[in-house]
Design an enzyme around this catalytic site. Structure first.
Site, PDB file in Angstrom:
ATOM      1  N   CYS A   1      13.329 -14.379 -31.972  1.00 44.92           N
ATOM      2  CA  CYS A   1      13.021 -13.517 -31.735  1.00 44.92           C
ATOM      3  C   CYS A   1      12.382 -15.174 -30.061  1.00 44.92           C
ATOM      4  O   CYS A   1      11.831 -16.105 -30.512  1.00 44.92           O
ATOM      5  CB  CYS A   1      11.562 -12.804 -31.857  1.00 44.92           C
ATOM      6  SG  CYS A   1      11.306 -12.031 -30.498  1.00 44.92           S
TER       7      CYS A   1
ATOM      8  N   HIS B   1      10.231  -5.204 -11.824  1.00 49.88           N
ATOM      9  CA  HIS B   1      11.109  -4.039 -12.502  1.00 49.88           C
ATOM     10  C   HIS B   1      11.579  -4.017 -11.054  1.00 49.88           C
ATOM     11  O   HIS B   1      13.461  -3.588 -11.818  1.00 49.88           O
ATOM     12  CB  HIS B   1      10.428  -2.588 -11.903  1.00 49.88           C
ATOM     13  CG  HIS B   1       9.092  -2.484 -13.306  1.00 49.88           C
ATOM     14  ND1 HIS B   1       8.044  -1.366 -12.879  1.00 49.88           N
ATOM     15  CD2 HIS B   1       9.754  -2.590 -14.112  1.00 49.88           C
ATOM     16  CE1 HIS B   1       7.692  -1.132 -13.857  1.00 49.88           C
ATOM     17  NE2 HIS B   1       8.210  -2.204 -14.539  1.00 49.88           N
TER      18      HIS B   1
END
Length: 829
Positions: free
Chosen positions: A818, A483
């Site tokens: 991807c 994060h």
């Protein structure tokens, strides 16, 4: 003896000569015992009297320990000087104790079971035994062997000196003349070994220092630490001598000159590290000094986490450990009130931080995770028990709870979840600061462009540094999915993670170049390098501004071929950032990331609301929802690390395919029940998700995609579950879409080779290049030893991609790419 579980026999002098202490390594694991034996011999030399016993004396050496084998091993290295036995865990101590009873009575008193750590203790003991040290010295060195690791992992030398007993710098290492009146001799040099005096060169220096019987001491003039006994592996390793540190070796006694000459000879050969670029530079009066040019590493390679270039001075950020003392607690209610108040103050701080970045939807919800952590039962409940039942202080109770939860995250075999440990640590530091005031304050501002260097930071700390005007951040630890990395990218702060402990040795005020795009840090660059990077920074800034201005335009080649650029997202926050950045839609919504961030399984209605909100961000642009890609390296666990409440442990499992029961621990989870196999094994969870997708798709351009499909039978089972979900929604009288486009992820080689078998039953393919490369090369991409093999640009991968594209285009179906390959500009052509 049978030798079935004996992984190495003694070497060197026979047990009859009685000239050295014997070493026995005992482990439950045959492989571990073999590895420790090999490591100890490399450090101490092949003539060391050492043997290892691992596993049971049965075929394939199953885990366990055997008293007979241990007794035989002890006898094979026995001498009257003594035998030191190092053990790993559990029953090894019991087996070794029984083994003592099997020995001759006159031998037992000379055998010592040692409580030292197995690996570190074996190395330290072996070096001392090889030097001919008495058994007491061997035992002391083994027991003290963890000290180097403890010291090197401390964040400040002051803490080391105060808690571990490191030797403070005392100036000259010169000691008074020896008893025979001989003067002290000194040898000065600069260590050029790439990793300094790490284990192997330290062991070689210790052997040279002890070779002639002189009294030898070592000091690190650069870090101003020492002197220490150069004949002790623990003391030398603890000194922490790094590359380009200047050291001084002093010796007294009649053999002082011979000892220093041997050490100088060893140093001229880079202490045996033959792959080093240059030999140490001597600066001592015994031999003429060479050029004494001390400089830092020319480049530190980390992992790119947030793009951008910063040329600035360094400011290191250290966090002091909270007060570890647990003072008597007279009133548990008052202590609990203090902790609750501290948590509430931190809650307000996090909410303020969240509001300060609220315009960036990619970063703001990250702080919602931290707010949930503040009330997480895995943190709060142990604190309550520790305070009311065990009488601990608020700071101690909180610190213990944070450490436990953080460790549980770090133990999960999933990169995304492991990165959440930094969030726990971040919250932990904030509350600890409120409780003790002992955690360092972040700078409120900088008076010059500054790159902050730290071991690890949490998202709130990155946000505060951004507000303070930091130019860039370099972290010794961390990963690009943390994060902290997401917040840095959202706020435009260049960030490099995973730089290693060397980054923490860069001095405050030093000039560095931090390149968040390439993941590198250059200490003390020359003026030409600085100019080059500043020019690149200006060009990068202009390119970014141009890209932002053109983000709404289609991505087209010069000859008019338009390529859809779709986002890979983990939830609503990522989707919002992708929409504002001009993405043509979502090519992969990783629903398991959202599931794993919850304390319990989200209901069908919750899923409908989330999927609808994400689709509404993109209007009529496609949004592809991948069904849960769980299992293997992504077990379904809540933020506390426990199995998610509501997860069914049994249920209807179709006969084809037939996965193992979900409760069983898999020996090779990467090849086990994961992806679509997991969904089929958990039909209640699977069909609930499919019903939510069907409901959200009414009036929206939602597509569904199944992960890790290997056979046509699996695809048919998935489509049958989708039909079942649609029928259930229709029966409930709820609106459904006319049709839902269905695709599969091609990540198993069998699916790529047989793409034609699936083409008529799907609307699109998405090639998962990360897992496809992992399976093609039989190399775990999470294992740093073999992960370099997983090259998605390798011809074998490109051939499989071409095969899938040819099949799809012949059926007029679309193909997406991807994974990391999709973001690699080299792969664009």
């Amino acid at each position: 003896m049978t030798g079935a579980a004996l992984v190495g026999s003694s070497s060197g002098a026979s047990s009859a000569d009685g000239h050295s202490v014997g070493i026995v390594i005992v482990s439950h694991s045959f492989s571990l015992a073999k590895g420790v034996l090999e490591l100890a011999r490399q450090m101490a030399g092949p003539d060391t009297r050492i043997v290892a016993v691992g596993g049971l004396p049965l075929p394939d050496h199953p885990l366990g320990t055997d008293a007979d084998q241990i007794a035989t091993a002890i006898e094979s290295v026995y001498s009257d000087d003594g035998v030191v036995v190092l053990l790993d865990v559990g029953s090894a101590l019991l087996s070794a104790s029984v083994a003592l009873d099997l020995l001759p009575a006159d031998h037992r008193a000379n055998v010592h079971l040692c409580e030292a750590p197995l690996v570190e203790g074996a190395i330290a003991a072996a070096v001392q035994a090889r030097l001919g040290s008495p058994v007491d010295r061997v035992l002391d060195e083994a027991k003290d062997a963890l000290r180097p690791k403890i010291e090197q992992l401390r964040t400040s030398s002051e803490e080391v000196a105060g808690q571990v007993g490191a030797s403070p710098f005392r100036g000259s290492t010169a000691e008074p003349p020896s008893a025979d009146g001989s003067p002290t001799r000194e040898l000065r040099m600069v260590v050029r070994n790439r990793h300094g005096l790490h284990a192997r060169p330290a062991a070689r220096l210790v052997q040279a220092a002890a070779s002639h019987g002189a009294n030898v001491q070592l000091s690190d003039l650069t870090s101003r630490r020492g002197p220490v006994d150069a004949r002790s592996l623990t003391d030398v390793a603890t000194l922490g001598v790094l590359q380009n540190h200047e050291i001084v070796v002093s010796a007294t006694g009649p053999d002082a000159e011979a000892t220093l000459a041997e050490i100088q000879s060893l140093a001229n050969a880079n202490f045996g590290d033959l792959d080093e670029d240059s030999a140490p530079t001597s600066t001592n009066p015994v031999q003429p000094s060479g050029q004494d040019n001390i400089f830092g590493p020319t480049r530190l390679n980390g992992v790119a986490a947030s793009p951008g270039i910063a040329v600035a001075r360094v400011q290191r950020l250290r966090f002091d450990a909270p007060d570890n003392t647990n003072r008597p607690v007279p009133d548990p209610k008052a202590v609990w009130s203090d902790l609750s108040a501290a948590i509430e103050r931190v809650r307000l701080q996090i909410e303020a931080t969240r509001n300060s970045v609220d315009r960036n939807v990619d970063a703001a919800p990250i702080f919602d995770v931290q707010l949930r952590l503040l009330e997480d039962p895995a943190l709060v409940d142990p604190c309550r028990e520790a305070i009311f039942e065990r009488g601990l202080s608020a700071a101690t109770a909180w610190r213990q709870a944070v450490a436990l939860v953080s460790a549980r995250y770090r133990a999960v075999n999933d990169e995304y979840l492991r990165a959440r440990a930094a969030d726990v640590d971040d919250v932990g530091r904030q509350v600890s600061k409120e409780l003790t005031g002992s955690v360092a304050q972040l700078p409120a501002g900088f008076d010059a462009p500054t790159v902050v260097i730290a071991a690890e930071l949490g998202p709130s700390e990155v946000a505060r540094l951004a507000r303070a005007g930091v130019a860039g951040i370099g972290l010794a630890l961390g990963g690009p999915t943390s994060h902290a990395s997401i917040v840095a990218r959202a706020l435009g702060i260049p960030l490099v993670v995973g730089l290693g402990p060397e980054a923490l040795s860069i001095e405050d005020g030093a000039t560095v170049v931090l390149d968040g795009g390439s993941g590198t840090l250059l200490p003390e660059p020359d003026s030409e390098t600085i100019d080059r990077y500043r020019h690149a920074s200006d060009a990068e800034r202009l390119e970014t501004e141009e890209a932002r201005a053109n983000r709404g335009m289609p991505a087209s080649t010069r000859d008019g071929q338009t390529v859809a650029v779709l986002a890979n997202v983990g939830g609503l926050a990522d989707a919002g950032a992708a929409a504002s950045s001009g993405a043509d839609g979502i090519g992969l919504l990783r629903t398991e990331i959202w599931f794993m961030a919850q304390n319990q399984l989200p209901s069908e209605d919750e899923q409908v609301r989330t999927y609808s909100a994400i689709a509404d961000l993109f209007g009529g642009r496609p949004v592809t929802i991948r069904t849960l890609d769980l299992g293997g390296d992504k077990p379904l666990r809540n933020p506390a690390g426990d199995p998610t409440p509501g997860l069914p442990t049994s249920g209807r499992i179709p006969s084809r395919p037939g996965p193992i029961p979900p409760s069983r621990t898999e020996e090779n989870p990467a090849l086990g029940v994961r992806g679509l196999r997991w969904c089929i094994a958990h039909p209640d969870v699977f069909v609930t998700q499919l019903r939510a997708i069907v409901r959200a798709a009414a009036g929206r351009r939602l597509r569904v995609m199944f992960p890790m499909v290997a056979t046509s039978d699996e695809l048919r089972a998935a489509r049958s579950a989708l039909d079942e979900a649609r029928l259930a929604v229709e029966r409930a009288g709820l609106p459904t879409p006319v049709r839902i486009a269905v695709g599969i992820v091609i990540e198993v080689p069998a699916a790529a080779l047989r793409a034609a078998d699936f083409a008529d039953d799907v609307d699109f393919f998405s090639i998962g290049t990360n897992d496809l490369a992992q399976y093609v090369f039989a190399a775990d991409r999470g294992n740093p030893v073999v992960s370099p093999l997983t090259d998605a640009l390798h011809p074998s991968i490109l051939e499989l991609i071409a095969r899938v594209v040819d099949v799809a285009h012949s059926r007029k179906k679309t193909v997406a790419v991807c994974g990391e390959l999709a973001a690699d500009a080299l792969a664009t052509p």
